[in-house]
Design a protein around this motif. Structure first.
Motif, PDB file in Angstrom:
ATOM      1  N   ASP A   4      -7.502   2.900   2.458  1.00 25.23           N
ATOM      2  CA  ASP A   4      -8.710   2.960   3.288  1.00 25.23           C
ATOM      3  C   ASP A   4      -9.372   4.333   3.177  1.00 25.23           C
ATOM      4  O   ASP A   4     -10.587   4.444   3.055  1.00 25.23           O
ATOM      5  CB  ASP A   4      -8.380   2.666   4.756  1.00 25.23           C
ATOM      6  CG  ASP A   4      -7.938   1.224   4.967  1.00 25.23           C
ATOM      7  OD1 ASP A   4      -8.276   0.365   4.121  1.00 25.23           O
ATOM      8  OD2 ASP A   4      -7.257   0.965   5.979  1.00 25.23           O
ATOM      9  N   PHE A   5      -8.547   5.383   3.242  1.00 24.72           N
ATOM     10  CA  PHE A   5      -9.072   6.744   3.125  1.00 24.72           C
ATOM     11  C   PHE A   5      -9.775   6.933   1.787  1.00 24.72           C
ATOM     12  O   PHE A   5     -10.882   7.458   1.725  1.00 24.72           O
ATOM     13  CB  PHE A   5      -7.933   7.762   3.283  1.00 24.72           C
ATOM     14  CG  PHE A   5      -8.357   9.172   3.002  1.00 24.72           C
ATOM     15  CD1 PHE A   5      -9.031   9.905   3.962  1.00 24.72           C
ATOM     16  CD2 PHE A   5      -8.110   9.763   1.772  1.00 24.72           C
ATOM     17  CE1 PHE A   5      -9.447  11.213   3.710  1.00 24.72           C
ATOM     18  CE2 PHE A   5      -8.518  11.063   1.502  1.00 24.72           C
ATOM     19  CZ  PHE A   5      -9.187  11.782   2.478  1.00 24.72           C
ATOM     20  N   LEU A   6      -9.125   6.492   0.710  1.00 14.30           N
ATOM     21  CA  LEU A   6      -9.714   6.648  -0.626  1.00 14.30           C
ATOM     22  C   LEU A   6     -11.012   5.851  -0.752  1.00 14.30           C
ATOM     23  O   LEU A   6     -11.967   6.314  -1.369  1.00 14.30           O
ATOM     24  CB  LEU A   6      -8.717   6.229  -1.704  1.00 14.30           C
ATOM     25  CG  LEU A   6      -7.503   7.142  -1.869  1.00 14.30           C
ATOM     26  CD1 LEU A   6      -6.501   6.525  -2.850  1.00 14.30           C
ATOM     27  CD2 LEU A   6      -7.916   8.526  -2.315  1.00 14.30           C
ATOM     28  N   ALA A   7     -11.053   4.671  -0.164  1.00 17.33           N
ATOM     29  CA  ALA A   7     -12.267   3.856  -0.214  1.00 17.33           C
ATOM     30  C   ALA A   7     -13.404   4.536   0.556  1.00 17.33           C
ATOM     31  O   ALA A   7     -14.550   4.541   0.109  1.00 17.33           O
ATOM     32  CB  ALA A   7     -11.992   2.462   0.340  1.00 17.33           C
ATOM     33  N   THR A  13     -15.229  11.560  -3.899  1.00 25.16           N
ATOM     34  CA  THR A  13     -14.193  11.724  -4.924  1.00 25.16           C
ATOM     35  C   THR A  13     -14.805  11.606  -6.312  1.00 25.16           C
ATOM     36  O   THR A  13     -14.517  12.408  -7.203  1.00 25.16           O
ATOM     37  CB  THR A  13     -13.083  10.668  -4.742  1.00 25.16           C
ATOM     38  OG1 THR A  13     -12.557  10.767  -3.415  1.00 25.16           O
ATOM     39  CG2 THR A  13     -11.963  10.863  -5.741  1.00 25.16           C
ATOM     40  N   LYS A  14     -15.675  10.623  -6.488  1.00 24.02           N
ATOM     41  CA  LYS A  14     -16.339  10.438  -7.781  1.00 24.02           C
ATOM     42  C   LYS A  14     -17.232  11.622  -8.113  1.00 24.02           C
ATOM     43  O   LYS A  14     -17.240  12.104  -9.251  1.00 24.02           O
ATOM     44  CB  LYS A  14     -17.141   9.132  -7.785  1.00 24.02           C
ATOM     45  CG  LYS A  14     -17.703   8.790  -9.156  1.00 24.02           C
ATOM     46  CD  LYS A  14     -18.132   7.335  -9.292  1.00 24.02           C
ATOM     47  CE  LYS A  14     -19.340   6.984  -8.535  1.00 24.02           C
ATOM     48  NZ  LYS A  14     -19.892   5.646  -8.906  1.00 24.02           N
ATOM     49  N   ALA A  15     -17.961  12.133  -7.136  1.00 27.65           N
ATOM     50  CA  ALA A  15     -18.823  13.296  -7.365  1.00 27.65           C
ATOM     51  C   ALA A  15     -17.992  14.514  -7.768  1.00 27.65           C
ATOM     52  O   ALA A  15     -18.335  15.222  -8.730  1.00 27.65           O
ATOM     53  CB  ALA A  15     -19.639  13.605  -6.113  1.00 27.65           C
ATOM     54  N   MET A  69      -7.425  20.563 -13.527  1.00 28.89           N
ATOM     55  CA  MET A  69      -6.665  20.076 -12.366  1.00 28.89           C
ATOM     56  C   MET A  69      -7.547  19.184 -11.486  1.00 28.89           C
ATOM     57  O   MET A  69      -7.090  18.144 -10.997  1.00 28.89           O
ATOM     58  CB  MET A  69      -6.093  21.246 -11.577  1.00 28.89           C
ATOM     59  CG  MET A  69      -4.946  21.916 -12.302  1.00 28.89           C
ATOM     60  SD  MET A  69      -4.132  23.187 -11.328  1.00 28.89           S
ATOM     61  CE  MET A  69      -5.234  24.575 -11.596  1.00 28.89           C
ATOM     62  N   GLY A  70      -8.802  19.580 -11.306  1.00 33.13           N
ATOM     63  CA  GLY A  70      -9.721  18.752 -10.532  1.00 33.13           C
ATOM     64  C   GLY A  70      -9.946  17.395 -11.173  1.00 33.13           C
ATOM     65  O   GLY A  70      -9.960  16.369 -10.487  1.00 33.13           O
ATOM     66  N   VAL A  71     -10.113  17.381 -12.493  1.00 31.98           N
ATOM     67  CA  VAL A  71     -10.281  16.110 -13.215  1.00 31.98           C
ATOM     68  C   VAL A  71      -9.095  15.196 -12.933  1.00 31.98           C
ATOM     69  O   VAL A  71      -9.264  14.019 -12.624  1.00 31.98           O
ATOM     70  CB  VAL A  71     -10.445  16.355 -14.734  1.00 31.98           C
ATOM     71  CG1 VAL A  71     -10.260  15.063 -15.518  1.00 31.98           C
ATOM     72  CG2 VAL A  71     -11.796  16.975 -15.034  1.00 31.98           C
ATOM     73  N   LEU A  76      -7.145  10.633 -10.569  1.00 29.56           N
ATOM     74  CA  LEU A  76      -6.044   9.805 -10.050  1.00 29.56           C
ATOM     75  C   LEU A  76      -6.400   9.212  -8.688  1.00 29.56           C
ATOM     76  O   LEU A  76      -6.034   8.067  -8.392  1.00 29.56           O
ATOM     77  CB  LEU A  76      -4.751  10.614  -9.977  1.00 29.56           C
ATOM     78  CG  LEU A  76      -4.110  10.922 -11.328  1.00 29.56           C
ATOM     79  CD1 LEU A  76      -2.942  11.888 -11.175  1.00 29.56           C
ATOM     80  CD2 LEU A  76      -3.660   9.643 -12.024  1.00 29.56           C
ATOM     81  N   ALA A  77      -7.128   9.969  -7.875  1.00 32.19           N
ATOM     82  CA  ALA A  77      -7.592   9.415  -6.599  1.00 32.19           C
ATOM     83  C   ALA A  77      -8.483   8.197  -6.834  1.00 32.19           C
ATOM     84  O   ALA A  77      -8.381   7.188  -6.128  1.00 32.19           O
ATOM     85  CB  ALA A  77      -8.326  10.485  -5.790  1.00 32.19           C
ATOM     86  N   LEU A  78      -9.341   8.271  -7.856  1.00 36.07           N
ATOM     87  CA  LEU A  78     -10.193   7.122  -8.183  1.00 36.07           C
ATOM     88  C   LEU A  78      -9.359   5.949  -8.676  1.00 36.07           C
ATOM     89  O   LEU A  78      -9.625   4.791  -8.324  1.00 36.07           O
ATOM     90  CB  LEU A  78     -11.236   7.515  -9.236  1.00 36.07           C
ATOM     91  CG  LEU A  78     -12.309   8.491  -8.776  1.00 36.07           C
ATOM     92  CD1 LEU A  78     -13.147   8.971  -9.957  1.00 36.07           C
ATOM     93  CD2 LEU A  78     -13.185   7.876  -7.697  1.00 36.07           C
ATOM     94  N   VAL A  79      -8.349   6.237  -9.477  1.00 40.16           N
ATOM     95  CA  VAL A  79      -7.473   5.172  -9.996  1.00 40.16           C
ATOM     96  C   VAL A  79      -6.796   4.434  -8.842  1.00 40.16           C
ATOM     97  O   VAL A  79      -6.649   3.203  -8.879  1.00 40.16           O
ATOM     98  CB  VAL A  79      -6.416   5.757 -10.961  1.00 40.16           C
ATOM     99  CG1 VAL A  79      -5.286   4.775 -11.215  1.00 40.16           C
ATOM    100  CG2 VAL A  79      -7.064   6.169 -12.272  1.00 40.16           C
TER     101      VAL A  79
END
Length: 150
Positions: A4-7, A13-15, A69-71, A76-79
Motif C-alpha cells: 500500500d505504501f509503495l502504491a 518513487t518513479k520520479a 544507489m538511487g537507481v 527495486l521499490a518500483l519492482v
C-alpha cells in the motif's frame, strides 16, 4: 502494508528513479571521456594528472555512486509496487539484465580509476572510446524494454 505504501508513493518513487537514472547516465557517459583525455593528453605524475584524478574521483564518488544507489533503491521499490511489473513478460528481464550490465560497467570504470591512481593504466584511449558505447547500447535496450514492453 508495504504494498500500500509503495502504491501511494508510486509517482514519487518513479520520479526519483528517473532523476537517479539521468545522473548516473551522465556519469557513465562522462567518466570514460575523461579517461580518454587522461590517457591521451596527460603526463603521469604531472599537476594535470592530479587534477584529472581529482575530477574522476569526485565524479565517481559524489555523483555516480549515489546515483547508482538511487537507481537500485527506487528501481527495486518500483519492482515491488503491486501491479507495476509482470515477470511473465520479457521486458522486465531484459531491463534487469541491462541494469546489471550498467552496474558491471560502473564497477569496471571504478577499477580503471584505481589504475590511473596506481600509475598502471594499460587501457588505450581507443579502448575507452569503444567502451563508452556500452552504456548507450544498454540504455537503448532499457528504454525500448520499458516503453515498448515486448
Amino acid at each position: 502494508m508495504v504494498g500500500d505504501f509503495l502504491a501511494e508513493w508510486y509517482v514519487w518513487t518513479k520520479a526519483l528513479h528517473v532523476i537517479s537514472v539521468i545522473a548516473w547516465m551522465a556519469g557513465l557517459f562522462y567518466l570514460p571521456r575523461l579517461f580518454v583525455y587522461h590517457v591521451e593528453v596527460v603526463e603521469a605524475g604531472s599537476p594535470t594528472d592530479a587534477m584529472f584524478q581529482t575530477m574522476e574521483r569526485r565524479l565517481l564518488r559524489a555523483i555516480m555512486n549515489p546515483a547508482m544507489m538511487g537507481v537500485w533503491i527506487f528501481g527495486l521499490a518500483l519492482v515491488f509496487t503491486p501491479g507495476i511489473v509482470s515477470w511473465d513478460e520479457v521486458w522486465p528481464w531484459t531491463k534487469a539484465a541491462s541494469v546489471l550490465g550498467m552496474t558491471w560497467f560502473h564497477h569496471w570504470l571504478g577499477l580503471r580509476r584505481k589504475d590511473f591512481i596506481a600509475g598502471t593504466n594499460r587501457v588505450s584511449g581507443r579502448h575507452y572510446r569503444m567502451m563508452n558505447e556500452v552504456p548507450t547500447l544498454l540504455m537503448v535496450v532499457i528504454v525500448v524494454s520499458v516503453i515498448v514492453k515486448f
